[in-house]
Design an enzyme around this catalytic site. Structure first.
Site, PDB file in Angstrom:
ATOM      1  N   LYS A   1       0.827  -1.229   0.000  1.00 32.89           N
ATOM      2  CA  LYS A   1       0.000   0.000   0.000  1.00 32.89           C
ATOM      3  C   LYS A   1       0.850   1.264   0.000  1.00 32.89           C
ATOM      4  O   LYS A   1       0.632   2.168  -0.781  1.00 32.89           O
ATOM      5  CB  LYS A   1      -0.855   0.077   1.276  1.00 32.89           C
ATOM      6  CG  LYS A   1      -2.009  -0.827   1.376  1.00 32.89           C
ATOM      7  CD  LYS A   1      -2.899  -0.453   2.570  1.00 32.89           C
ATOM      8  CE  LYS A   1      -2.196  -0.322   3.910  1.00 32.89           C
ATOM      9  NZ  LYS A   1      -1.615  -1.536   4.457  1.00 32.89           N
TER      10      LYS A   1
ATOM     11  N   ARG B   1      -9.252   1.939   8.544  1.00 28.59           N
ATOM     12  CA  ARG B   1      -8.963   0.540   8.832  1.00 28.59           C
ATOM     13  C   ARG B   1     -10.127  -0.123   9.566  1.00 28.59           C
ATOM     14  O   ARG B   1     -10.035  -1.311   9.903  1.00 28.59           O
ATOM     15  CB  ARG B   1      -7.720   0.447   9.707  1.00 28.59           C
ATOM     16  CG  ARG B   1      -6.419   0.147   8.955  1.00 28.59           C
ATOM     17  CD  ARG B   1      -5.292   0.201   9.957  1.00 28.59           C
ATOM     18  NE  ARG B   1      -4.123  -0.534   9.616  1.00 28.59           N
ATOM     19  CZ  ARG B   1      -3.017   0.003   9.092  1.00 28.59           C
ATOM     20  NH1 ARG B   1      -2.979   1.270   8.770  1.00 28.59           N
ATOM     21  NH2 ARG B   1      -1.956  -0.746   8.902  1.00 28.59           N
TER      22      ARG B   1
ATOM     23  N   ARG C   1      11.768  -7.351   5.973  1.00 34.41           N
ATOM     24  CA  ARG C   1      11.741  -5.954   5.537  1.00 34.41           C
ATOM     25  C   ARG C   1      12.532  -5.020   6.446  1.00 34.41           C
ATOM     26  O   ARG C   1      12.473  -5.118   7.664  1.00 34.41           O
ATOM     27  CB  ARG C   1      10.262  -5.525   5.521  1.00 34.41           C
ATOM     28  CG  ARG C   1      10.012  -4.074   5.272  1.00 34.41           C
ATOM     29  CD  ARG C   1       8.569  -3.809   4.939  1.00 34.41           C
ATOM     30  NE  ARG C   1       7.736  -3.621   6.124  1.00 34.41           N
ATOM     31  CZ  ARG C   1       6.472  -3.198   6.088  1.00 34.41           C
ATOM     32  NH1 ARG C   1       5.886  -2.962   4.932  1.00 34.41           N
ATOM     33  NH2 ARG C   1       5.784  -3.044   7.198  1.00 34.41           N
TER      34      ARG C   1
ATOM     35  N   ARG D   1      11.283  -2.190  11.669  1.00 32.50           N
ATOM     36  CA  ARG D   1      10.225  -1.631  12.497  1.00 32.50           C
ATOM     37  C   ARG D   1       9.941  -2.570  13.663  1.00 32.50           C
ATOM     38  O   ARG D   1       9.988  -3.780  13.518  1.00 32.50           O
ATOM     39  CB  ARG D   1       8.938  -1.465  11.657  1.00 32.50           C
ATOM     40  CG  ARG D   1       8.921  -0.201  10.854  1.00 32.50           C
ATOM     41  CD  ARG D   1       7.785  -0.128   9.870  1.00 32.50           C
ATOM     42  NE  ARG D   1       6.484  -0.564  10.361  1.00 32.50           N
ATOM     43  CZ  ARG D   1       5.346  -0.388   9.695  1.00 32.50           C
ATOM     44  NH1 ARG D   1       5.349   0.229   8.515  1.00 32.50           N
ATOM     45  NH2 ARG D   1       4.199  -0.807  10.182  1.00 32.50           N
TER      46      ARG D   1
ATOM     47  N   ARG E   1      -0.907  -8.463  13.244  1.00 39.75           N
ATOM     48  CA  ARG E   1      -1.396  -7.421  12.329  1.00 39.75           C
ATOM     49  C   ARG E   1      -2.259  -8.032  11.220  1.00 39.75           C
ATOM     50  O   ARG E   1      -3.252  -7.439  10.802  1.00 39.75           O
ATOM     51  CB  ARG E   1      -0.212  -6.645  11.736  1.00 39.75           C
ATOM     52  CG  ARG E   1       0.396  -5.690  12.756  1.00 39.75           C
ATOM     53  CD  ARG E   1       1.809  -5.282  12.376  1.00 39.75           C
ATOM     54  NE  ARG E   1       1.873  -4.448  11.211  1.00 39.75           N
ATOM     55  CZ  ARG E   1       2.981  -4.296  10.469  1.00 39.75           C
ATOM     56  NH1 ARG E   1       4.081  -4.949  10.779  1.00 39.75           N
ATOM     57  NH2 ARG E   1       2.966  -3.501   9.433  1.00 39.75           N
TER      58      ARG E   1
END
Ligand code: AMP
Length: 210
Positions: free
Chosen positions: A13, A89, A126, A153, A164
């Site tokens: 996204k 969301r 990532r 992160r 998540r």
């Protein structure tokens, strides 16, 4: 044009929102980036949000709605157009957005579909740039965009990633039907490289807009 991007964490996204914003000259607002900026600045909102974000669960609606709608109101979105990334969301956020935007709300919700095993693979491998937030694969040392420092992160560890995705399934995925019912949903296959997905999104937008 008023757009939003829907998709699970790791669906691309953020990357695609920046590309579409650049290509069409839209204002780009990413709720996750706004929240991380509040954390870096140590604001009260940043401190309240931290605990939720580390666990991979959603920050309460009232906090996020106030933050995003204030930002939307301060930008001249009616003139330039807008692309929202990571917001809404929940159904409550989507209703608040409809209420807050002038006219008929957004024009299109772009849904990027990626299978779950691929989401887990992408997020746990990532690294993200501290400066421009661009994602990179582990093993890269500096940001290919701006030379900034890369870091993992807090919420990209396997436990938070799984959480998540579960939160996405329970609380965010119902938005797919919400926008489909309104005739505003555009679905794109996100299980391809960045350039292919970008080309598909731009092509489909051009089709719908003309
Ligand atoms: P993102 O950068 O979009 O992956 O968002 C990172 C985290 O920020 C999420 O896992 C949530 O904890 C929080 N967050 C971002 N956007 C929202 C939102 N619209 N509603 C609630 N929490 C959000």
């Amino acid at each position: 044009m008023l757009l939003l991007l829907l998709g699970a964490p790791g669906s691309g996204k953020g990357t695609q929102a920046k590309k579409i914003a650049g290509c069409l000259g839209l204002i780009h607002i990413a709720s996750g980036d706004l929240l991380r900026d509040h954390q870096t600045r140590g604001t009260a909102l940043g401190l309240s949000a931290q605990e939720y974000m580390q666990k991979g669960i959603l920050v309460p609606d009232e906090l996020v709605i106030a933050m995003v709608m204030e930002r939307v109101g301060s930008d001249n979105y009616t003139e330039r157009g807008l692309i929202l990334d990571g917001f809404p969301r929940t159904i409550e956020q989507a209703e608040a957005l409809e209420f807050g935007l002038e006219g008929n709300g957004i024009d299109y919700a772009l849904f990027i579909h990626v299978p779950e095993p691929e989401l887990i693979r992408r997020m746990s491998g990532r690294l993200v740039c501290r400066v421009c937030q661009a994602p990179h694969q582990k093993g890269t040392h500096v940001c290919g965009n701006c030379g900034g420092e890369l870091y993992q992160r807090d919420d990209d560890n396997l436990e938070a990633v799984r959480k998540r995705i579960e939160v996405y399934r329970d609380q965010t995925a119902p938005l797919i039907e919400f926008y489909r019912t309104q005739g505003k949903l555009i679905e794109v296959d996100g299980y391809h490289d960045v350039e292919t997905v970008e080309a598909a999104l731009i092509a489909v937008l051009k089709d719908h807009w003309n």
